[in-house]
Design a protein around this motif. Sequence first.
Motif, PDB file in Angstrom:
ATOM      1  N   ALA A  85      -0.317  -1.839  -0.514  1.00 12.08           N
ATOM      2  CA  ALA A  85       0.041  -0.939  -1.633  1.00 12.08           C
ATOM      3  C   ALA A  85       0.445   0.432  -1.099  1.00 12.08           C
ATOM      4  CB  ALA A  85      -1.138  -0.823  -2.603  1.00 12.08           C
ATOM      5  N   GLU A  86      -0.295   0.929  -0.106  1.00 12.89           N
ATOM      6  CA  GLU A  86       0.022   2.243   0.477  1.00 12.89           C
ATOM      7  C   GLU A  86       1.396   2.229   1.128  1.00 12.89           C
ATOM      8  OE1 GLU A  86      -4.372   3.906   1.866  1.00 12.89           O
ATOM      9  OE2 GLU A  86      -3.337   2.453   3.107  1.00 12.89           O
ATOM     10  N   ASN A  87       1.646   1.164   1.886  1.00  8.57           N
ATOM     11  CA  ASN A  87       2.923   1.052   2.575  1.00  8.57           C
ATOM     12  C   ASN A  87       4.074   0.968   1.598  1.00  8.57           C
ATOM     13  OD1 ASN A  87       3.664   1.105   5.311  1.00  8.57           O
ATOM     14  ND2 ASN A  87       2.379  -0.667   5.737  1.00  8.57           N
ATOM     15  N   PHE A  88       3.876   0.187   0.547  1.00  8.21           N
ATOM     16  CA  PHE A  88       4.947   0.027  -0.443  1.00  8.21           C
ATOM     17  C   PHE A  88       5.317   1.387  -1.037  1.00  8.21           C
ATOM     18  CE2 PHE A  88       6.291  -1.036  -4.872  1.00  8.21           C
ATOM     19  CZ  PHE A  88       7.552  -1.498  -4.506  1.00  8.21           C
ATOM     20  N   LEU A  89       4.306   2.138  -1.462  1.00 13.19           N
ATOM     21  CA  LEU A  89       4.575   3.451  -2.063  1.00 13.19           C
ATOM     22  C   LEU A  89       5.147   4.424  -1.045  1.00 13.19           C
ATOM     23  CD1 LEU A  89       1.451   3.646  -4.363  1.00 13.19           C
ATOM     24  CD2 LEU A  89       3.831   3.708  -5.133  1.00 13.19           C
ATOM     25  N   TYR A  90       4.664   4.333   0.189  1.00  8.86           N
ATOM     26  CA  TYR A  90       5.163   5.210   1.250  1.00  8.86           C
ATOM     27  C   TYR A  90       6.655   4.938   1.507  1.00  8.86           C
ATOM     28  CZ  TYR A  90       5.953   6.820   6.028  1.00  8.86           C
ATOM     29  OH  TYR A  90       6.487   7.402   7.141  1.00  8.86           O
ATOM     30  N   MET A  91       7.011   3.669   1.595  1.00  9.66           N
ATOM     31  CA  MET A  91       8.414   3.326   1.859  1.00  9.66           C
ATOM     32  C   MET A  91       9.284   3.633   0.645  1.00  9.66           C
ATOM     33  SD  MET A  91       8.271  -0.212   4.011  1.00  9.66           S
ATOM     34  CE  MET A  91       7.236  -1.161   2.917  1.00  9.66           C
ATOM     35  N   PHE A  92       8.704   3.535  -0.539  1.00 11.73           N
ATOM     36  CA  PHE A  92       9.428   3.779  -1.794  1.00 11.73           C
ATOM     37  C   PHE A  92       9.718   5.269  -1.969  1.00 11.73           C
ATOM     38  CE2 PHE A  92      10.170   3.378  -6.335  1.00 11.73           C
ATOM     39  CZ  PHE A  92      10.635   2.075  -6.463  1.00 11.73           C
ATOM     40  N   ASN A  93       8.687   6.080  -1.751  1.00  5.76           N
ATOM     41  CA  ASN A  93       8.808   7.515  -2.051  1.00  5.76           C
ATOM     42  C   ASN A  93       9.075   8.380  -0.824  1.00  5.76           C
ATOM     43  OD1 ASN A  93       8.229   7.049  -4.785  1.00  5.76           O
ATOM     44  ND2 ASN A  93       6.027   7.040  -4.368  1.00  5.76           N
TER      45      ASN A  93
ATOM     46  N   GLU B 105      -4.373   8.789  -4.254  1.00  6.97           N
ATOM     47  CA  GLU B 105      -5.315   7.700  -4.537  1.00  6.97           C
ATOM     48  C   GLU B 105      -5.044   7.004  -5.870  1.00  6.97           C
ATOM     49  OE1 GLU B 105      -9.827   8.009  -4.444  1.00  6.97           O
ATOM     50  OE2 GLU B 105      -9.182   9.154  -2.680  1.00  6.97           O
ATOM     51  N   ILE B 106      -4.672   7.802  -6.862  1.00  4.79           N
ATOM     52  CA  ILE B 106      -4.448   7.224  -8.202  1.00  4.79           C
ATOM     53  C   ILE B 106      -3.245   6.289  -8.178  1.00  4.79           C
ATOM     54  CG2 ILE B 106      -3.813   7.791 -10.592  1.00  4.79           C
ATOM     55  CD1 ILE B 106      -5.433  10.454 -10.063  1.00  4.79           C
ATOM     56  N   GLU B 107      -2.184   6.731  -7.498  1.00  2.66           N
ATOM     57  CA  GLU B 107      -0.971   5.894  -7.411  1.00  2.66           C
ATOM     58  C   GLU B 107      -1.271   4.597  -6.659  1.00  2.66           C
ATOM     59  OE1 GLU B 107       2.466   9.364  -7.084  1.00  2.66           O
ATOM     60  OE2 GLU B 107       1.260   8.880  -5.324  1.00  2.66           O
ATOM     61  N   ILE B 108      -2.015   4.720  -5.565  1.00  3.90           N
ATOM     62  CA  ILE B 108      -2.326   3.531  -4.755  1.00  3.90           C
ATOM     63  C   ILE B 108      -3.162   2.544  -5.572  1.00  3.90           C
ATOM     64  CG2 ILE B 108      -3.549   2.704  -2.687  1.00  3.90           C
ATOM     65  CD1 ILE B 108      -2.900   5.563  -1.489  1.00  3.90           C
TER      66      ILE B 108
ATOM     67  N   ALA C 161       5.008  -1.613 -18.225  1.00  3.19           N
ATOM     68  CA  ALA C 161       6.177  -0.728 -18.352  1.00  3.19           C
ATOM     69  C   ALA C 161       5.755   0.746 -18.313  1.00  3.19           C
ATOM     70  CB  ALA C 161       6.922  -1.056 -19.642  1.00  3.19           C
ATOM     71  N   SER C 162       4.809   1.120 -19.177  1.00  2.19           N
ATOM     72  CA  SER C 162       4.423   2.547 -19.201  1.00  2.19           C
ATOM     73  C   SER C 162       3.605   2.931 -17.967  1.00  2.19           C
ATOM     74  CB  SER C 162       3.670   2.887 -20.497  1.00  2.19           C
ATOM     75  OG  SER C 162       2.719   1.915 -20.811  1.00  2.19           O
ATOM     76  N   VAL C 163       2.966   1.937 -17.325  1.00  2.00           N
ATOM     77  CA  VAL C 163       2.257   2.224 -16.060  1.00  2.00           C
ATOM     78  C   VAL C 163       3.280   2.622 -14.990  1.00  2.00           C
ATOM     79  CG1 VAL C 163       0.994   1.129 -14.142  1.00  2.00           C
ATOM     80  CG2 VAL C 163       0.224   0.779 -16.499  1.00  2.00           C
TER      81      VAL C 163
END
Length: 373
Positions: A154-162, A168-171, A313-315
């Motif tokens: 999850a961390e990697n996905f968000l890191y590569m995305f953003n 912590e909340i996003e992860i 969707a709203s998440v």
Amino acid sequence: MTTSTKGLEGVVASETSISSIIDDQLTYVGYAIDDLAENTCFEEVVYLLWNLKLPNQKELDAFKKEIANNMEVPEAVYSHLKSYDLTKVHPMAALRTAVSLLGLYDDEADVMETEANRRKALKIQAKIATIVAAFSRIRKGLEPVKPKADLSYAENFLYMFNGKEANEIEIEAIDKALVLHADHELNASTFTARVCVATLSDVYSGITSAIGALKGPLHGGANENVMKMLLEIGEEENAIPYIEKKLGNKEKVMGMGHRVYRNGDPRAKHLKEMSRQLTKITGQEKWYNMSVKIEAYVKENKGLPANVDFYSASVYHSLGIDYDMFTPIFAVSRTSGWLAHILEQYENNRLIRPRAGYIGPDKQQYIPIAQRG
Ligand SMILES: CC(=O)SCCNC(=O)CCNC(=O)[C@H](O)C(C)(C)COP(=O)(O)OP(=O)(O)OC[C@H]1O[C@@H](n2cnc3c(N)ncnc32)[C@H](O)[C@@H]1OP(=O)(O)O
Ligand SMILES: O=C([O-])CC(=O)C(=O)O
């Protein structure tokens, strides 16, 4: 021949040990989705789906490392994504093609031994997050970001995305969403994957076909359409008149209804709570409030409950993600389930080939083309 059941409703077409839906309760390998959603991380669930047992800490650590170490994709995937106008294609179409392309760079793509198939499963699961993140960046004119071996999935996905490490909340939100979407018995895309590989076609073909099936708005594509609808409604007070009109026109409300669940999708409540919390943090509670009103109205007037796509969707919107990336994120998670089902299908395979009841014209007289009007 017996008559067909439209849409194969209620037909048991396969046996599985991976997940079950019994009396509106979802389990992965017998573990209740509520327990998994509250307690596990995505890699733990993937391990469970592929091994039919939960890992101990040592096994989980090793598995996480193995996934993270396999996340890099061949440069050819980036070049491919940069070779056409990504603003003109749906991300699911790009993902479908990129996963297929990935198979061309895997020497083992057509090796059908169990261990080779398990290695492919790991590579595909690891790399699909990288592809989705790269697509999202490249179409915005940004350089793709390479994965880091010390981050979780999850961390990697968000890191590569953003392009920066997530909070912590996003992860937590993405990790939970990945856990909730991982598998779902014989849904349309999983069935597609199983039909494909039951011909003894390869794992990449199975996943590519499954992505195609998930793309449709009656299946995974619904989450994108839920957000489009919320944006079109715009303000809370417009929600009910909008839905009344839609139902009056016999149009479907996306994110509502389900082929199997009658009283509600057990995943929806987790996403609902996440939506409540995240929209509060962003100060955009209207998306949550609007969704709650629509859910209650459709339940009362049509007897249809919200499904997994409704509150996701709203998440995702609260996490700043473009709505056409919602279904690709679903695909990143569901790949774990597709792969589990593909491996299970290979273990006890028989060609899946049902019959069709013929309803076309009969006993036609062939007329040579020159004599046809
Ligand atoms: C991850 C997932 O795939 S979850 C599902 C995601 N899909 C959606 O959210 C799309 C909206 N929902 C739907 O289209 C359906 O409920 C499905 C596809 C999920 C399930 O469909 P089915 O079991 O085949 O039900 P079907 O489409 O035949 O609908 C039965 C009746 O309920 C109505 N209905 C079903 N869903 C909805 C809806 N979301 N809004 C309005 N009416 C609906 C149909 O119009 C139909 O009414 P009718 O009998 O008067 O013609
Ligand atoms: O099971 C289905 O038909 C659709 C669904 O909810 C899923 O795939 O998660």
